[in-house]
Design a protein around this motif. Structure first.
Motif, PDB file in Angstrom:
ATOM      1  N   ALA A 106       0.700  -1.336   0.016  1.00  0.00           N
ATOM      2  CA  ALA A 106       0.047  -0.088   0.044  1.00  0.00           C
ATOM      3  C   ALA A 106       0.699   1.376  -0.071  1.00  0.00           C
ATOM      4  O   ALA A 106       2.112   1.027   0.240  1.00  0.00           O
ATOM      5  CB  ALA A 106      -0.908   0.053   1.337  1.00  0.00           C
ATOM      6  N   GLY A 107       0.355   2.445  -0.339  1.00  0.00           N
ATOM      7  CA  GLY A 107       0.641   3.521  -0.133  1.00  0.00           C
ATOM      8  C   GLY A 107       2.181   4.003  -0.691  1.00  0.00           C
ATOM      9  O   GLY A 107       3.122   4.411   0.392  1.00  0.00           O
ATOM     10  N   GLU A 108       2.601   3.843  -2.005  1.00  0.00           N
ATOM     11  CA  GLU A 108       3.614   4.326  -2.574  1.00  0.00           C
ATOM     12  C   GLU A 108       3.582   5.686  -3.067  1.00  0.00           C
ATOM     13  O   GLU A 108       4.553   6.564  -3.293  1.00  0.00           O
ATOM     14  CB  GLU A 108       4.256   3.239  -3.548  1.00  0.00           C
ATOM     15  CG  GLU A 108       5.606   3.481  -4.061  1.00  0.00           C
ATOM     16  CD  GLU A 108       5.558   4.432  -5.457  1.00  0.00           C
ATOM     17  OE1 GLU A 108       6.603   4.728  -5.880  1.00  0.00           O
ATOM     18  OE2 GLU A 108       4.417   4.703  -5.941  1.00  0.00           O
ATOM     19  N   ILE A 109       2.635   6.138  -3.821  1.00  0.00           N
ATOM     20  CA  ILE A 109       2.221   7.427  -4.343  1.00  0.00           C
ATOM     21  C   ILE A 109       2.830   8.547  -3.692  1.00  0.00           C
ATOM     22  O   ILE A 109       2.602   8.642  -2.558  1.00  0.00           O
ATOM     23  CB  ILE A 109       0.942   7.380  -4.749  1.00  0.00           C
ATOM     24  CG1 ILE A 109       0.159   6.321  -5.523  1.00  0.00           C
ATOM     25  CG2 ILE A 109       0.603   8.744  -5.500  1.00  0.00           C
ATOM     26  CD1 ILE A 109       0.819   5.873  -6.956  1.00  0.00           C
ATOM     27  N   GLU A 110       3.391   9.311  -4.550  1.00  0.00           N
ATOM     28  CA  GLU A 110       4.237  10.711  -3.931  1.00  0.00           C
ATOM     29  C   GLU A 110       2.985  11.665  -3.281  1.00  0.00           C
ATOM     30  O   GLU A 110       2.707  12.271  -4.278  1.00  0.00           O
ATOM     31  CB  GLU A 110       5.023  11.026  -4.983  1.00  0.00           C
ATOM     32  CG  GLU A 110       6.166  10.212  -5.194  1.00  0.00           C
ATOM     33  CD  GLU A 110       7.263  11.140  -6.118  1.00  0.00           C
ATOM     34  OE1 GLU A 110       7.813  12.031  -5.840  1.00  0.00           O
ATOM     35  OE2 GLU A 110       7.414  10.433  -7.545  1.00  0.00           O
ATOM     36  N   LYS A 111       2.807  11.264  -2.265  1.00  0.00           N
ATOM     37  CA  LYS A 111       2.011  12.171  -1.531  1.00  0.00           C
ATOM     38  C   LYS A 111       2.090  12.190  -0.085  1.00  0.00           C
ATOM     39  O   LYS A 111       2.662  11.308   0.504  1.00  0.00           O
ATOM     40  CB  LYS A 111       0.552  11.864  -1.674  1.00  0.00           C
ATOM     41  CG  LYS A 111       0.155  10.728  -1.395  1.00  0.00           C
ATOM     42  CD  LYS A 111      -1.474  10.529  -1.650  1.00  0.00           C
ATOM     43  CE  LYS A 111      -1.787  10.330  -3.000  1.00  0.00           C
ATOM     44  NZ  LYS A 111      -3.217  10.011  -3.544  1.00  0.00           N
TER      45      LYS A 111
END
Length: 409
Positions: free
Chosen positions: A144-149
């Motif tokens: 989960a949760g790799e996107i750059e944010k």
């Protein structure tokens, strides 16, 4: 070497299933359930990692016959977009519904990076079909949760927790291997290193007063003060980008002016008391983030001295280091050989300025290469897509690389 057969239809079918499961950042659990179901059906050992409510990692392991080198395939389940964004809602390839056209597979998340997850699954299925037994373990980590944010200000909650949130949980809960292939879209080039990111908030301040009483005080408006600061920042950006110390393998650093926030659209009868400018500053993997932070905060101090009445403040709120792997690493050699066997020529090299989970993996001792297929630039009319032939070849490269890294029993 064993005869491998990549089942094109099976690959496309599974990738289409994955596209059909919405998994925007913060809501990856349904996709994790598909991964778990798939891994169990493949006979893999399965570890479910509950990252937080509504999101999980899934780690599938194909045990080796002995203590040979282990290889992880790592891929994030979260998509860059939800498809509900007003500017994307009409684009079919940004919706969770797969379709094939002119030899390409379209659908939300296929490029970044459900196509890679599909290739991992098919690679292990092809090895099983061929009766190949490997000495070392092969792992597929769906995270989960790799996107750059990142969370900031009022933007709070799981949908903003990216930047390797899942892989950080992964490596601290048993998800490690000797080396890793990360199938981000690289145009079938071997990425030996990528830049990291430092995010900076710069602020100016001014009096909060009614429009009727602002006459003669316009220069104190925090937005107009930020205009002066932005001009100074634009003078500084080329110095960062052109500094040889910020270059990596021939690629220059880059800075993006990413956002400006100031005032209240619902109350423009008041002067804004504060205006924020947000910068994304790319940092080479050869530079320590502590060094980059010091240099960027020197910029803030310099601006405060140059504009002493502007109430300038600065805050570093993301430090995501880059990653690199040595040219002579065994994993690079294995990928080179596997790629050449499939494509008929050695792969090209590349350096990217986007972030990947290799950042966390390499700092946990897992040597990582980014290597995957790609659609190139997104089709703005039809949305995310990948060439199916590219997926088939990439899956075969992954299977062959696994045999070379882990050893055939």
């Amino acid at each position: 070497m064993a005869e491998l057969h990549i089942d094109r239809d099976r690959l496309v079918d599974w990738a289409s299933q994955a596209i059909g499961v919405p998994s925007f950042t913060g809501s990856e659990e349904a996709m994790a359930e598909l991964m778990r179901e798939t891994f169990l059906g493949m006979g893999l050992q399965v570890q479910w990692q509950q990252v937080e409510d509504g999101r999980a990692n899934v780690l599938g392991t194909r045990p080796g016959t002995e203590a040979g080198p282990s290889l992880m395939f790592n891929g994030h389940m979260d998509t860059s977009y939800s498809g509900r964004e007003p500017w994307l809602a009409h684009v079919p390839g940004f919706q969770p519904a797969a379709f094939v056209e002119d030899g390409r597979l379209y659908g939300l998340g296929i490029s970044n990076m459900k196509g890679a997850l599909a290739c991992y699954v098919e690679a292990l299925r092809a090895l099983a079909d061929a009766g190949v037994r490997l000495r070392g373990d092969v792992l597929i980590a769906a995270v989960a949760g790799e996107i750059e944010k990142t969370q900031h200000g009022d933007a709070q909650g799981a949908e903003y927790r990216g930047y390797a949130a899942g892989s950080r949980h992964l490596v601290s809960h048993g998800g490690v291997a000797d080396m890793c292939i990360l199938g981000e879209p690289t145009e079938s080039k071997v990425v030996l290193g990528h830049f990291g990111a430092l995010w900076l908030r710069l602020s100016t301040k001014g009096p909060f007063i009614h429009t009727a009483f602002s006459e003669g005080r316009r220069e104190q408006n925090s937005i107009l003060r930020m205009q002066e600061v932005l001009a100074a920042v634009l003078e500084w950006i080329p110095r960062w980008e052109d500094d040889p110390a910020n270059a990596y393998r021939g690629a220059k650093a880059i800075v993006n002016v990413g956002a400006v926030q100031g005032g209240f659209g619902w109350r423009v009868s008041r002067t804004p008391h504060r205006t924020d400018l947000f910068l994304d500053i790319r940092v080479p993997p050869t530079k320590q983030m502590t060094t980059a932070r010091t240099q960027v905060l020197d910029l803030v101090r310099g601006l405060a001295e140059r504009f002493p009445d502007h109430g300038i403040e600065g805050e570093v709120y993301v430090t995501a280091p880059g990653a690199e792997i040595s040219e002579d690493h065994a994993l690079v050699g294995a990928l080179d050989a596997a790629h050449a066997e499939v494509f008929g020529a050695p792969p090209e090299r590349d350096v990217t300025r986007w972030f990947s989970d290799a950042s966390v993996l390499t700092r946990y001792g897992v040597a990582t290469v980014n290597y995957g297929t790609s659609s190139g630039l997104l089709d703005t009319a039809k949305g995310e897509n990948l060439e199916i032939d590219g997926l088939v070849k990439t899956a075969e490269v992954y299977a062959r690389a696994a045999m070379k890294v882990c050893g055939v029993a």
